[in-house]
Design a protein around this motif. Structure first.
Motif, PDB file in Angstrom:
ATOM      1  N   THR A 118       0.833  -1.199   0.000  1.00 20.74           N
ATOM      2  CA  THR A 118       0.000   0.000   0.000  1.00 20.74           C
ATOM      3  C   THR A 118       0.871   1.253   0.000  1.00 20.74           C
ATOM      4  O   THR A 118       0.707   2.144  -0.843  1.00 20.74           O
ATOM      5  CB  THR A 118      -0.916   0.016   1.234  1.00 20.74           C
ATOM      6  N   ALA A 119       1.803   1.301   0.942  1.00 26.21           N
ATOM      7  CA  ALA A 119       2.635   2.503   1.052  1.00 26.21           C
ATOM      8  C   ALA A 119       3.457   2.693  -0.220  1.00 26.21           C
ATOM      9  O   ALA A 119       3.568   3.809  -0.738  1.00 26.21           O
ATOM     10  CB  ALA A 119       3.543   2.394   2.275  1.00 26.21           C
ATOM     11  N   ALA A 120       4.005   1.593  -0.752  1.00 27.93           N
ATOM     12  CA  ALA A 120       4.851   1.707  -1.939  1.00 27.93           C
ATOM     13  C   ALA A 120       4.045   2.230  -3.124  1.00 27.93           C
ATOM     14  O   ALA A 120       4.491   3.120  -3.862  1.00 27.93           O
ATOM     15  CB  ALA A 120       5.460   0.351  -2.270  1.00 27.93           C
ATOM     16  N   LEU A 121       2.829   1.700  -3.301  1.00 30.16           N
ATOM     17  CA  LEU A 121       2.018   2.129  -4.435  1.00 30.16           C
ATOM     18  C   LEU A 121       1.619   3.591  -4.322  1.00 30.16           C
ATOM     19  O   LEU A 121       1.350   4.256  -5.318  1.00 30.16           O
ATOM     20  CB  LEU A 121       0.754   1.264  -4.540  1.00 30.16           C
ATOM     21  N   LEU A 122       1.577   4.085  -3.101  1.00 35.11           N
ATOM     22  CA  LEU A 122       1.162   5.473  -2.933  1.00 35.11           C
ATOM     23  C   LEU A 122       2.314   6.458  -3.079  1.00 35.11           C
ATOM     24  O   LEU A 122       2.109   7.587  -3.509  1.00 35.11           O
ATOM     25  CB  LEU A 122       0.493   5.656  -1.561  1.00 35.11           C
ATOM     26  N   THR A 123       3.524   6.047  -2.739  1.00 31.21           N
ATOM     27  CA  THR A 123       4.618   7.033  -2.809  1.00 31.21           C
ATOM     28  C   THR A 123       5.255   7.103  -4.202  1.00 31.21           C
ATOM     29  O   THR A 123       5.822   8.130  -4.551  1.00 31.21           O
ATOM     30  CB  THR A 123       5.737   6.728  -1.792  1.00 31.21           C
ATOM     31  N   LEU A 124       5.186   6.014  -4.958  1.00 31.98           N
ATOM     32  CA  LEU A 124       5.776   6.063  -6.301  1.00 31.98           C
ATOM     33  C   LEU A 124       5.043   7.114  -7.139  1.00 31.98           C
ATOM     34  O   LEU A 124       3.835   7.304  -6.994  1.00 31.98           O
ATOM     35  CB  LEU A 124       5.663   4.699  -6.977  1.00 31.98           C
ATOM     36  N   THR A 125       5.791   7.780  -8.021  1.00 30.95           N
ATOM     37  CA  THR A 125       5.146   8.784  -8.868  1.00 30.95           C
ATOM     38  C   THR A 125       4.442   8.092 -10.030  1.00 30.95           C
ATOM     39  O   THR A 125       4.805   6.960 -10.384  1.00 30.95           O
ATOM     40  CB  THR A 125       6.185   9.759  -9.451  1.00 30.95           C
ATOM     41  N   ALA A 173       4.156   3.849 -14.157  1.00 32.57           N
ATOM     42  CA  ALA A 173       3.967   3.478 -15.570  1.00 32.57           C
ATOM     43  C   ALA A 173       5.164   2.670 -16.053  1.00 32.57           C
ATOM     44  O   ALA A 173       5.022   1.702 -16.805  1.00 32.57           O
ATOM     45  CB  ALA A 173       3.780   4.726 -16.420  1.00 32.57           C
ATOM     46  N   ALA A 174       6.355   3.048 -15.599  1.00 29.64           N
ATOM     47  CA  ALA A 174       7.563   2.345 -16.036  1.00 29.64           C
ATOM     48  C   ALA A 174       7.670   0.959 -15.404  1.00 29.64           C
ATOM     49  O   ALA A 174       8.302   0.068 -15.961  1.00 29.64           O
ATOM     50  CB  ALA A 174       8.799   3.174 -15.671  1.00 29.64           C
ATOM     51  N   THR A 175       7.053   0.786 -14.246  1.00 30.48           N
ATOM     52  CA  THR A 175       7.134  -0.511 -13.555  1.00 30.48           C
ATOM     53  C   THR A 175       6.095  -1.488 -14.065  1.00 30.48           C
ATOM     54  O   THR A 175       6.384  -2.650 -14.331  1.00 30.48           O
ATOM     55  CB  THR A 175       6.929  -0.312 -12.045  1.00 30.48           C
ATOM     56  N   PHE A 176       4.867  -1.001 -14.204  1.00 34.39           N
ATOM     57  CA  PHE A 176       3.767  -1.890 -14.593  1.00 34.39           C
ATOM     58  C   PHE A 176       3.747  -2.020 -16.109  1.00 34.39           C
ATOM     59  O   PHE A 176       2.953  -1.384 -16.793  1.00 34.39           O
ATOM     60  CB  PHE A 176       2.434  -1.349 -14.082  1.00 34.39           C
ATOM     61  N   LEU A 177       4.619  -2.864 -16.620  1.00 37.73           N
ATOM     62  CA  LEU A 177       4.746  -2.979 -18.071  1.00 37.73           C
ATOM     63  C   LEU A 177       3.719  -3.941 -18.644  1.00 37.73           C
ATOM     64  O   LEU A 177       3.106  -3.681 -19.665  1.00 37.73           O
ATOM     65  CB  LEU A 177       6.156  -3.450 -18.426  1.00 37.73           C
ATOM     66  N   LEU A 178       3.527  -5.083 -17.971  1.00 35.54           N
ATOM     67  CA  LEU A 178       2.644  -6.117 -18.516  1.00 35.54           C
ATOM     68  C   LEU A 178       1.177  -5.732 -18.382  1.00 35.54           C
ATOM     69  O   LEU A 178       0.442  -5.690 -19.355  1.00 35.54           O
ATOM     70  CB  LEU A 178       2.902  -7.444 -17.802  1.00 35.54           C
ATOM     71  N   THR A 179       0.776  -5.430 -17.166  1.00 40.62           N
ATOM     72  CA  THR A 179      -0.602  -5.018 -16.913  1.00 40.62           C
ATOM     73  C   THR A 179      -0.535  -3.657 -16.255  1.00 40.62           C
ATOM     74  O   THR A 179       0.165  -3.493 -15.262  1.00 40.62           O
ATOM     75  CB  THR A 179      -1.283  -5.992 -15.937  1.00 40.62           C
ATOM     76  N   PRO A 180      -1.250  -2.667 -16.811  1.00 41.14           N
ATOM     77  CA  PRO A 180      -1.177  -1.353 -16.171  1.00 41.14           C
ATOM     78  C   PRO A 180      -1.817  -1.375 -14.794  1.00 41.14           C
ATOM     79  O   PRO A 180      -2.730  -2.164 -14.531  1.00 41.14           O
ATOM     80  CB  PRO A 180      -1.930  -0.443 -17.138  1.00 41.14           C
ATOM     81  N   LEU A 181      -1.328  -0.518 -13.936  1.00 39.20           N
ATOM     82  CA  LEU A 181      -1.880  -0.384 -12.593  1.00 39.20           C
ATOM     83  C   LEU A 181      -3.303   0.144 -12.702  1.00 39.20           C
ATOM     84  O   LEU A 181      -3.599   0.970 -13.560  1.00 39.20           O
ATOM     85  CB  LEU A 181      -0.998   0.582 -11.802  1.00 39.20           C
ATOM     86  N   ILE A 182      -4.177  -0.350 -11.825  1.00 37.51           N
ATOM     87  CA  ILE A 182      -5.566   0.078 -11.897  1.00 37.51           C
ATOM     88  C   ILE A 182      -5.705   1.571 -11.620  1.00 37.51           C
ATOM     89  O   ILE A 182      -4.844   2.185 -10.989  1.00 37.51           O
ATOM     90  CB  ILE A 182      -6.441  -0.716 -10.905  1.00 37.51           C
ATOM     91  N   TRP A 183      -6.866   2.094 -12.035  1.00 32.61           N
ATOM     92  CA  TRP A 183      -6.989   3.520 -12.171  1.00 32.61           C
ATOM     93  C   TRP A 183      -6.598   4.443 -11.017  1.00 32.61           C
ATOM     94  O   TRP A 183      -5.590   5.125 -11.140  1.00 32.61           O
ATOM     95  CB  TRP A 183      -8.370   3.925 -12.697  1.00 32.61           C
ATOM     96  N   PRO A 184      -7.318   4.470  -9.899  1.00 33.90           N
ATOM     97  CA  PRO A 184      -6.985   5.622  -9.042  1.00 33.90           C
ATOM     98  C   PRO A 184      -5.522   5.596  -8.593  1.00 33.90           C
ATOM     99  O   PRO A 184      -4.888   6.634  -8.480  1.00 33.90           O
ATOM    100  CB  PRO A 184      -7.932   5.470  -7.844  1.00 33.90           C
ATOM    101  N   LEU A 185      -4.997   4.402  -8.416  1.00 36.31           N
ATOM    102  CA  LEU A 185      -3.615   4.303  -7.935  1.00 36.31           C
ATOM    103  C   LEU A 185      -2.627   4.793  -8.977  1.00 36.31           C
ATOM    104  O   LEU A 185      -1.547   5.288  -8.648  1.00 36.31           O
ATOM    105  CB  LEU A 185      -3.297   2.853  -7.572  1.00 36.31           C
TER     106      LEU A 185
END
Ligand code: ATP
Ligand code: MG
Lengths: 298, 253, 364
Positions: free
Chosen positions: C87-94, C99-111
């Protein structure tokens, strides 16, 4: 799913389920007598697998000898485990006993890791266990037939021991009322050791079969089958031998059939058992055939 | 209206009928006794009243409030406290802590108020401690207030169990064989002690006891159970002469 | 602690209270000074070690609340730590980093769009873990003892499986990389201090006493009007919250997380810490956490290959854990009370101990 595929999956599920059942019976026996979850029970599976690998690889024993020695050794390890880690704590708070069990489990895993290294090893399988039979479009790996057969034999022997012999009567008496039986002059320690021996021998047989089915052996391979077998035992009503068998079969079938029906969920296969456990605890904590959970009498 | 009223209470454990059609009315301020041979079902009655067991039939009311179906802590909050036949103390907690635990259910402060140390919570904690000392002094345990309960002599442990029950602020106190294991001297002290707390706190007492002289001397009214059946009810003098009672007791010995 | 007989007059009690308060404040100031010095003059390795110590204090003290104070063998801290970490990691990353990390499946919307500073991200990590605690608490506290241990053990497994499979949320087995490292020791030590304070105060409150009563004899506690479910739930959810926050810190300390990272081994470490410290003692949990973090670091050496007098000595993987599990086994078999038993630190006890063993009767 057509008929043949369904049948095929049923066979797979039965084979997996009978493995769970075999391990679950050992769990339930120990639980019945000591009211203790033997966390290290799963690791005995691993011990058996490694012992067989060593027997064949290091000493070049013929496979049946290696497997037999491995099973006996596992029984011995189980007995030692009870002597060293559980017996001294029999009158201690439960939490101490559980912690001791967890520590013993970690010790076994990491001792093997230190002694044998972390690299997974291939499990040797004799040729006559490989291959498969074809039966009217149904593809039956020999192993899928051998596993239920061995399970049936082993569990049958245990049932005979528990329900038809004097020793078995003593085991059941201890399970029902420990203090009373020790007052009656029965050597409780001997019976408990014997229970561990039998339960661990079952884990040994289970370990050999498991390694035949999944022939990559590593020091942590026992954790997951151990947990699942425990859940199978709870599902059947812990302490209840027949319940453990039924629970094992149900869990095996469920895992295989769910994945067969919803291939997209394949990744969640290992979570099925825990989902099931939570459902059991919410709906019927005594399991399907259990009497009440150790309710204490006031 | 009676303070405690049991109507047609029955309890079955699987095939065993542990209690059948028990009727009992304990008036406010009364001192009632429940006697009977081993396995008669006396402790079961306590477990039913205090909510640890749910009767298979019948109703249990405290000043008209139905207790059946309520969890034990709610029943305690309504004013029923109990002791256990085999003493059950909180092993390593001190004597003072026991009494404080007993008072916990009357506290109004929320956990976060206690954690933040808000003035209200602190005042309440001080007040509880003051009352705990008061109670310990009253029951004669102030000297050992900081001892772990597990290390007290047996007689003190019995007394502490009663003190802990008193701390919950009960109207009705259920005592399960309070004199078990006490010597005659201690038993006499206990009798005066019970009379004393009864007066001091305006309690109603229901008491299980094997020690017949004690029961006869203390109780105003007795109910005799045998194999779950009520075989006699009435004032001690009458019950003592009842042939069924004599048979039940002598038959067992 | 409450170690004084009724005979002690109120005025001297008050004097003592203020003195120990002053001593506590002074000790805290000293600690803060040391941390400030370490931050200025310490090298990267030392600072990292100090972070580690603080995170383990946080985790061990939260574990102690449910396991030591309430006496419930909860084996799922790693699940809650994982939740907090993700949770904390997903919130602090810009958004760009995500976008650069989630290459295969994009991260879901609000996050995908949000990016928060560390403090609210840690808080969110704690809240998510606490929420999971509320949900799981209902089945968990239907049972006790062995069953409770196994159910909670299952959480770690379930969370790992979920983290592996929920690609759009966790990036699956690849995990998250490039988290922003903690920029100050105050983060980890602040959280550790807060956790210790909350747990200490709770334990010494009326609620904490009720929890200890449940540990000692649940039936008797219920007969005394203690609502066992509510108290266990409170301890469980509160510990879940701190596990979550600690997990968030751990993630930003390691800066790379993946589903298998917080395995049952982490829970096992925490278990050793609180058992060796003395099940039920907050002080023991803190001291033991410090000790084991340093000892673990030191023992790491035995598992890594290294040069000794020009010779390459291979490391022995698993040896550290053999030592740890043997230690746990020995402690539980022969010194069940651990380092401190159930005693707690108090200045009075320390004073008595220093002035020649004339131990006052303060247990506490
Ligand atoms: N929880 C339970 N489950 C099954 N049977 C029970 C339970 N509690 C009590 N019994 C049975 O109910 C009967 C009455 O027991 P109870 O403890 O009420 O007797 P008692 O009158 O208190 O006896 P004693 O004088 O020995 O304390 C006994 O046969 C006992 O075995
Ligand atoms: Mg009784």
């Amino acid at each position: 799913m057509d008929g043949v595929t369904l049948l095929q999956q049923l066979v797979n599920g039965l084979s997996l389920g009978s493995l769970y059942a075999l391990i679950a019976v050992g769990y339930t026996m120990v639980y019945g007598i000591l009211r203790l979850i033997n966390f290290a029970h799963g690791d005995l599976i691993m011990v058996a697998a490694y012992a067989a690998v060593m027997g064949v690889g290091l000493f070049s024993w013929p496979w049946p000898v290696a497997a037999g020695v491995a099973v006996l050794l596992t029984g011995l390890v189980g007995v030692l485990l009870e002597r060293a880690a559980y017996r001294p704590l029999r009158r201690a708070p439960r939490i101490s006993l559980l912690i001791s069990a967890i520590a013993a489990s970690f010790l076994l895993e990491n001792l093997v890791l230190v002694l044998a290294g972390g690299r997974p090893r291939a499990f040797p399988a004799p040729g006559w266990l490989g291959g498969s039979l074809e039966l009217g479009g149904l593809y039956l790996p020999r192993l899928s037939l051998v596993i239920p057969a061995v399970t049936a034999l082993s569990v049958g022997a245990v049932f005979f021991l528990v329900y038809r012999t004097a020793t078995g009567r003593a085991m059941r008496a201890i399970a029902a009322d420990w203090e009373m039986v020790s007052l009656m002059g029965v050597d409780v320690n001997r019976i408990i050791s014997l229970t561990f021996l039998v339960g661990s021998l079952l884990a040994g047989v289970g370990g050999i079969l498991w390694a035949l089915k999944y022939p990559q052996v590593n020091p942590f391979l026992g954790i997951l089958p151990g947990l699942k077998a425990f859940i199978a035992a709870v599902l059947g009503g812990i302490g209840n031998l027949a319940g453990a068998v039924a629970g094992g079969l149900i869990l095996g079938l469920l895992e295989v059939l769910i994945v067969a029906a919803f291939p997209a969920w394949a990744g969640y296969r290992d979570a099925v058992a825990f989902g099931l456990l939570i459902v059991i605890l919410l709906v019927r904590p005594t399991g399907l055939w259990g009497e009440s959970l150790e309710e204490e009498k006031l | 209206m009676a303070l405690l009223e049991l109507r047609q209470v029955g309890m079955r454990f699987g095939g065993l009928l542990a209690l059948e059609d028990l009727n009992l009315e304990v008036p406010e301020g009364g001192l009632y006794g429940l006697i009977g041979p081993n396995g008669a079902g006396k402790t079961t009655v306590f477990n039913l009243i205090s909510g640890f067991l749910r009767p298979t039939s019948g109703s249990i009311r405290l000043s008209g409030t139905e207790l059946v179906g309520l969890p034990p802590h709610r029943i305690t909050a309504l004013g029923v406290a109990r002791t256990f036949q085999n003493i059950r103390l909180f092993g390593e907690l001190t004597v003072l802590d026991h009494v404080l635990v007993g008072q916990h259910l009357r506290g109004r402060a929320r956990w976060w108020q206690a954690v933040l140390g808000l003035p209200g919570a602190r005042r309440e904690a001080r007040e509880q401690e003051r009352r705990a000392w008061e109670l310990l002094t009253a029951v004669g345990l102030a000297e050992v207030a900081h001892e772990p309960a597990g290390q007290l002599p047996y007689g003190h442990q019995r007394r502490l169990e009663i003190a802990r029950a008193l701390a919950t602020g009960p109207r009705l106190l259920l005592l399960d064989e309070p004199a078990a294991g006490l010597n005659p001297q201690e038993t006499r002290e206990l009798m005066t002690f019970l009379q004393d707390i009864r007066r001091r706190y305006g309690l109603t007492l229901l008491l299980i006891e094997h020690n017949l002289p004690l029961v006869m001397g203390l109780c105003e009214h007795l109910t005799v159970l045998d194999h779950g059946l009520t075989i006699a009810q009435g004032p001690p003098a009458a019950v003592q002469k009842d042939p069924a009672v004599i048979r039940a007791y002598i038959g067992k010995r | 602690m409450r170690g004084w007989r009724p005979g002690v007059r109120a005025s001297s009690l008050a004097a003592l209270m203020t003195r120990s308060t002053w001593l506590t404040l002074a000790a805290m100031a000293l600690l803060a000074l040391c941390l400030a010095a370490a931050e200025r003059f310490g090298n990267e390795y030392q600072v990292r070690l100090l972070h580690n110590v603080a995170v383990f204090i946080t985790l061990a003290v939260s574990y102690h609340l449910i396991n030591g104070v309430c006496g419930q063998l909860h084996l799922g801290p790693n699940a809650f730590i994982t939740l907090g970490a993700y949770t904390a990691a997903l919130l602090t990353l810009t958004p760009a980093e995500k976008a650069a990390t989630f290459l295969l499946t994009p991260l879901i919307w609000p996050l995908r769009e949000v990016s928060l500073p560390l403090a609210p991200a840690l808080l969110a990590g704690g809240l998510v873990a606490a929420g999971f605690g509320v949900l799981t608490g209902f089945p968990v506290f239907r049972v006790r003892g062995d069953y409770l241990a196994i159910v909670t053990l299952g959480f770690g497994e379930v969370v790992r499986v979920a983290a592996n499979n929920l690609q759009g949320l966790t990036n699956g087995p690849l995990g998250l990389k490039g988290l922003h490292p903690l920029d100050s020791l105050w983060w980890s030590w602040g959280v550790a201090g807060l956790t210790v304070l909350v747990v200490h105060r709770l334990k010494n409150s009326s609620f904490g006493r009720a929890m200890q009563a449940i540990r000692e004899d649940e039936t008797a506690a219920r007969a005394m009007g203690v609502d066992a479910f509510r108290h266990l739930m409170l301890a469980y959810v509160l510990s879940a919250f701190f596990f979550g926050v600690g997990g968030g810190l751990l993630a930003h300390l390691i800066t790379t997380i993946s589903p298998g990272l917080f395995s049952f081994f982490l829970t096992f470490q925490l278990l050793i810490i609180i058992v060796v410290g003395g099940l039920g003692s907050t002080t023991g949990a803190v001291l033991s956490a410090v000790f084991f973090t340093l000892a673990g670091e030191w023992l790491r050496v035995v598992e890594e290959p290294r040069q000794v007098f020009g010779l390459m000595v291979p490391g022995i993987p698993g040896l550290r854990l053999v030592i740890f599990s043997l230690l746990l086994l020995l402690v539980i078999l022969f010194f069940r009370r651990g380092l401190l038993g159930r005693r707690e630190f108090s200045w009075a006890a320390l004073g008595a101990w220093l002035s020649g063993g004339r131990r006052s009767k303060s247990r506490g």
